[in-house]
Design an enzyme around this catalytic site. Structure first.
Site, PDB file in Angstrom:
ATOM      1  CG  HIS A  51       2.711 -12.892   2.899  1.00  0.00           C
ATOM      2  ND1 HIS A  51       1.807 -11.950   3.326  1.00  0.00           N
ATOM      3  CD2 HIS A  51       3.672 -12.949   3.862  1.00  0.00           C
ATOM      4  CE1 HIS A  51       2.194 -11.453   4.485  1.00  0.00           C
ATOM      5  NE2 HIS A  51       3.315 -12.035   4.833  1.00  0.00           N
ATOM      6  CD  GLU A  54       4.523 -16.693   6.265  1.00  0.00           C
ATOM      7  OE1 GLU A  54       4.403 -16.190   7.400  1.00  0.00           O
ATOM      8  OE2 GLU A  54       5.030 -16.096   5.300  1.00  0.00           O
ATOM      9  CG  HIS A  55       0.048 -14.403   7.356  1.00  0.00           C
ATOM     10  ND1 HIS A  55      -0.218 -13.323   8.175  1.00  0.00           N
ATOM     11  CD2 HIS A  55       1.262 -14.156   6.809  1.00  0.00           C
ATOM     12  CE1 HIS A  55       0.789 -12.458   8.125  1.00  0.00           C
ATOM     13  NE2 HIS A  55       1.700 -12.947   7.290  1.00  0.00           N
ATOM     14  CD  GLU A 131       3.151  -8.566   6.693  1.00  0.00           C
ATOM     15  OE1 GLU A 131       4.304  -9.021   6.628  1.00  0.00           O
ATOM     16  OE2 GLU A 131       2.137  -9.296   6.743  1.00  0.00           O
TER      17      GLU A 131
END
Length: 426
Positions: A51, A54-55, A131
């Protein structure tokens, strides 16, 4: 190279696949790069790294700053996005057909030449920590994460995609580079485009950006082992959020479609059995749904709802009775309706370029080919009542997973729930 109607597929020398589909009436093009590696490919100290990668893809390359990445796409009216799943990561863009060169250049750049700047990494770690914290404040999201952790304990398959604060804080540029070198193998990468697109142009761009990647076999995935169990998080909320999980099917299992249809009949629509019993007749929940999440080698089936703490026993009784009744009395009219709903879902995904690139990429990663939509519809149409009932009965044979958050003092024991699922009343 192979083709089917307006679809063309080319496999580069290093194993990377390029798949395009021309949609002559569409002015735009959706394109993406799908990698068959996601949260499930992480080692324990890498939890959340997919994740983060991806960021970080949007945080700067040697040719572009983070702002330039956004501006280059938006200057031509396009948009760019990415998503991390359990078994894949994708990077996508949408532009006018005439601007596909811009989008291909940006996507290729961020995947092959990101700098992973330490200052940008520090900022993005902070974003992801926020998040993670936000999910803790959303029990309806958190409860499904908890269910997966309980269904597949101690396994990457069950871990939360976002990671844990302690692992996210530990990530370094070297860890990012090592993961990508290990897992982003060309044999498990698919470049897809649909809409106003020329196949040869996408192949040329894919070869330019990714042709130099050496083929290699990443580590094999550990098999997903469904376990079951319970997790009870008592919190001072207005409502209890519950999920009952059961052992589902993989998307390669012959019973996959029957299980999907059973989920639809049980709790996939306003006319479903659970919606009618739980909400319409008894008013026990604002919404209730049944779902089936398939993976490459296993799956999980679930029923979830938010209810008042005092209504938990009645909700569970009604839910379990409804599920058991469906395995015995699901009828032709329900099956016909569920088939129609599934066929509409399959066809609707074909009506947008974005839906088409996702379909092509997912199927190539799963089966090495794109399955014609007519074949999928035929599989659905061939299902009979007995097969769907049997799929439901098979679910009842597994040990349940129970995840519950909120005022859950009235929640029965897991053993009681398991006995009701297996045997019903008495």
């Amino acid at each position: 190279m192979s083709s089917h109607r307006d679809m063309q597929i080319t496999v580069l020398e290093n194993g990377l696949t390029v798949a395009t589909e021309s949609m002559p009436s569409i002015a735009t093009v959706a394109l993406g790069i799908w990698v068959g590696a996601g949260a499930r490919n992480e080692r324990e100290d890498e939890h959340g790294l997919s994740h983060l990668i991806e960021h970080m893809a949007f945080k700067g390359t040697r040719r572009r700053s983070a702002r330039a990445i956004a501006e280059d796409i938006e200057n031509v009216g396009g948009d760019i996005n990415a998503a991390t799943g359990v078994e894949y990561t994708c990077y996508t863009a949408r532009v006018l057909g005439e601007d596909i060169g811009v989008a291909l250049d940006v996507l290729g750049d961020i995947l092959t030449d990101s700098v992973h700047d330490e200052a940008e990494l520090a900022r993005e770690r902070g974003v992801i920590l926020q998040e993670i914290a936000s999910v803790e404040d959303m029990p309806d999201d958190l409860v499904t994460d908890v269910m997966m952790e309980t269904a597949f304990p101690g396994q990457a398959l069950g871990r939360r995609i976002l990671g844990r604060p302690e692992t996210v804080r530990s990530f370094t540029p070297d860890m990012i580079r090592a993961f990508c070198a290990r897992e982003y193998a060309p044999e498990r990468m698919v470049v897809t485009a649909a809409g106003n697109v020329e196949h040869a142009r996408v192949v040329d761009a894919a070869r330019r950006f990714f042709g130099g990647l050496g083929p290699h076999l990443p580590d094999a995935l550990l098999p997903g082992l469904y376990h079951g169990g319970e997790a009870r998080l008592k919190r001072d909320h207005e409502q209890a959020n519950l999920v009952i999980g059961l052992h589902g099917r993989s998307f390669t299992d012959p019973q996959y479609y029957a299980t999907q249809i059973f989920a639809q009949v049980l709790g996939g629509s306003l006319s479903s059995r659970l919606w009618q019993e739980v909400r319409e007749k008894r008013g026990l929940a604002y919404s209730v749904d049944a779902f089936h999440w398939p993976f490459s080698d296993t799956g999980v089936f679930g029923i979830g709802a938010g209810v008042a703490g005092s209504d938990i026993p009645e909700f569970l009784d009604v839910t379990i009775d409804t599920m058991r009744e469906a395995t015995l009395a699901l009828d032709d009219s329900e099956l016909k309706r569920a088939k129609a709903q599934m066929k509409v879902g399959l066809q609707a995904a074909m009506e947008t370029p974005g839906g088409r690139i996702e379909r092509m990429a997912r199927q190539i990663l799963a089966w090495g080919r794109v399955v014609p939509i007519d074949d999928l519809v035929a599989k659905v149409e061939a299902l009979e009542v007995d097969a769907v009932r049997a799929a439901g009965a098979h679910l009842l044979e597994s040990w349940p997973t129970l995840a519950a958050i909120g005022p859950i003092g009235t929640l029965p024991s897991l053993e009681t729930i398991a006995d009701r699922l297996a045997h019903g009343e008495g």
